[in-house]
Design a protein around this motif. Structure first.
Motif, PDB file in Angstrom:
ATOM      1  N   LYS A 156      40.299  28.927  40.457  1.00 16.64           N
ATOM      2  CA  LYS A 156      39.625  29.953  39.646  1.00 16.64           C
ATOM      3  C   LYS A 156      40.547  30.426  38.533  1.00 16.64           C
ATOM      4  O   LYS A 156      40.109  30.661  37.414  1.00 16.64           O
ATOM      5  CB  LYS A 156      39.197  31.140  40.514  1.00 16.64           C
ATOM      6  N   THR A 176      32.533  33.400  40.941  1.00 20.77           N
ATOM      7  CA  THR A 176      33.968  33.344  40.714  1.00 20.77           C
ATOM      8  C   THR A 176      34.740  33.945  41.877  1.00 20.77           C
ATOM      9  O   THR A 176      35.914  33.646  42.071  1.00 20.77           O
ATOM     10  CB  THR A 176      34.287  34.064  39.379  1.00 20.77           C
ATOM     11  N   ASP A 177      34.066  34.758  42.676  1.00 22.62           N
ATOM     12  CA  ASP A 177      34.750  35.412  43.793  1.00 22.62           C
ATOM     13  C   ASP A 177      34.771  34.574  45.063  1.00 22.62           C
ATOM     14  O   ASP A 177      35.489  34.886  46.000  1.00 22.62           O
ATOM     15  CB  ASP A 177      34.121  36.775  44.086  1.00 22.62           C
ATOM     16  N   LEU A 185      41.444  37.803  43.839  1.00 23.47           N
ATOM     17  CA  LEU A 185      40.277  38.396  43.184  1.00 23.47           C
ATOM     18  C   LEU A 185      40.714  39.364  42.082  1.00 23.47           C
ATOM     19  O   LEU A 185      40.158  39.380  40.989  1.00 23.47           O
ATOM     20  CB  LEU A 185      39.424  39.136  44.224  1.00 23.47           C
ATOM     21  N   SER A 189      39.974  38.822  38.187  1.00 28.27           N
ATOM     22  CA  SER A 189      39.182  39.864  37.522  1.00 28.27           C
ATOM     23  C   SER A 189      39.919  40.448  36.325  1.00 28.27           C
ATOM     24  O   SER A 189      39.323  40.678  35.272  1.00 28.27           O
ATOM     25  CB  SER A 189      38.854  41.000  38.498  1.00 28.27           C
ATOM     26  N   THR A 206      26.957  36.473  41.105  1.00 24.83           N
ATOM     27  CA  THR A 206      27.610  36.690  42.387  1.00 24.83           C
ATOM     28  C   THR A 206      26.614  37.007  43.489  1.00 24.83           C
ATOM     29  O   THR A 206      25.503  37.449  43.253  1.00 24.83           O
ATOM     30  CB  THR A 206      28.682  37.797  42.291  1.00 24.83           C
ATOM     31  N   ARG A 210      31.172  43.066  45.783  1.00 23.13           N
ATOM     32  CA  ARG A 210      32.596  43.448  45.644  1.00 23.13           C
ATOM     33  C   ARG A 210      33.219  42.991  44.325  1.00 23.13           C
ATOM     34  O   ARG A 210      34.041  43.686  43.756  1.00 23.13           O
ATOM     35  CB  ARG A 210      33.433  42.950  46.826  1.00 23.13           C
ATOM     36  N   LEU A 211      32.789  41.851  43.802  1.00 21.95           N
ATOM     37  CA  LEU A 211      33.341  41.382  42.520  1.00 21.95           C
ATOM     38  C   LEU A 211      33.076  42.405  41.412  1.00 21.95           C
ATOM     39  O   LEU A 211      33.888  42.589  40.509  1.00 21.95           O
ATOM     40  CB  LEU A 211      32.718  40.028  42.135  1.00 21.95           C
ATOM     41  N   HIS A 214      35.432  45.100  40.400  1.00 20.63           N
ATOM     42  CA  HIS A 214      36.565  44.686  39.568  1.00 20.63           C
ATOM     43  C   HIS A 214      36.130  44.319  38.156  1.00 20.63           C
ATOM     44  O   HIS A 214      36.800  44.635  37.191  1.00 20.63           O
ATOM     45  CB  HIS A 214      37.286  43.501  40.225  1.00 20.63           C
TER      46      HIS A 214
END
Ligand SMILES: Nc1ncnc2c1ncn2[C@@H]1O[C@H](COP(=O)(O)OP(=O)(O)O)[C@@H](O)[C@H]1O
Ligand SMILES: [Mg+2]
Length: 254
Positions: A156, A176-177, A185, A189, A206, A210-211, A214
């Motif tokens: 990533k 991406t997470d 992460l 981010s 996502t 949680r992503l 950030h």
């Protein structure tokens, strides 16, 4: 009204006779970061692949405009030259090609297509070093073959480094997470956030909320069964987490 960076109108897509995207409508204005949230199998990756121009997908209806230009008829490489960038959910491995070499070729291919001269090696090294620092990417990692044996976090980070070098105007980040621990992460981010700007838009796809703690989006879209069923401010992501996707499916059915 100014031209949006990305406008998707009534997009219908089939794979092997099965309709996966069922009328996607979505507008991302210039400079904004939008998130798409949806359960597994709802068609999020299909949307990102179709935008990037991957084969095997049959577009049966609809339009996709990048900065006012219809891109569905364009080759993937031309879409990239036009400023589209996709960070894949599963980055591909390229054995035998050092990451550094890959990045330089990618950058020069775009410069050439735009009628610009090749970047000099010292300038390239400087740009990579600068962009790599923020992403905690060192010279050793760049010497290794692209993505081969990279950890989830390294893959990533390498993608965000590519994004930083290519300076696309529309970035699509698919899950991406996934596969990242909390430290990775944060690094990824921060790398993404550093690239936010008035001339660049992003679509962050996502499965989890949680992503978005950030990378805080301007707008959240809920995706269900091949289309956007609801759009709202960033708080919508929290509501979704609390209520689950089922709540939105019911609203859609009602
Ligand atoms: N190459 C393919 N051939 C057949 N079906 C596919 C293919 N790729 C995806 N699908 C199907 O399309 C649906 C949407 O998948 P996908 O876009 O990956 O969803 P998401 O990214 O939201 O999890 C799923 O039902 C999946 O099985
Ligand atoms: Mg997916």
């Amino acid at each position: 009204m100014t031209t949006p960076m990305l406008e998707i109108r009534n997009l219908h897509v089939r794979i092997e006779e099965r309709e996966i995207l069922k009328g996607v409508n979505l507008i991302v204005p210039k400079g904004e970061v939008h998130a798409i949230m949806g359960r597994n199998g709802s068609g999020k990756s299909t949307l990102s692949y179709v935008l990037a121009g991957k084969e095997d997908y049959e577009v049966t209806d609809g339009e996709v405009l990048l900065d006012g230009k219809n891109i569905l008829e364009m080759e993937p490489s031309d879409r990239a030259v036009a400023g589209l960038f996709l960070a894949f959910q599963y980055p591909i491995e390229i054995p035998g090609v050092a990451t550094m070499t890959f990045l330089k070729s990618a950058l020069n291919a775009q410069r050439k297509a735009r009628g610009e001269s090749e970047i000099s090696t010292p300038d390239f090294m400087k740009a990579v070093k600068e962009a790599g620092k923020a992403l905690h990417i060192d010279a050793d990692m760049l010497k290794r073959a692209l993505n081969v044996g990279f950890s989830g976090g390294e893959k990533k980070r390498a993608e965000i480094l590519q994004m930083a070098l290519l300076k696309p105007k529309m970035c699509i980040l698919d899950e991406t997470d996934s596969g990242l621990d909390i430290d990775a992460l944060k690094v990824v981010s921060e790398g993404v956030n550093a690239l936010r700007g008035a001339d660049r838009s992003m679509l962050v796809i996502t499965h989890y909320q949680r992503l978005l703690n950030h990378i805080v989006p301007d707008v959240v879209h809920v995706f269900s069964d091949g289309r956007v069923v609801e759009s709202g401010p960033k708080e919508l992501a929290l509501e979704l987490e609390a209520k689950g996707y089922a709540g939105f499916d019911e609203e859609q059915a009602a």
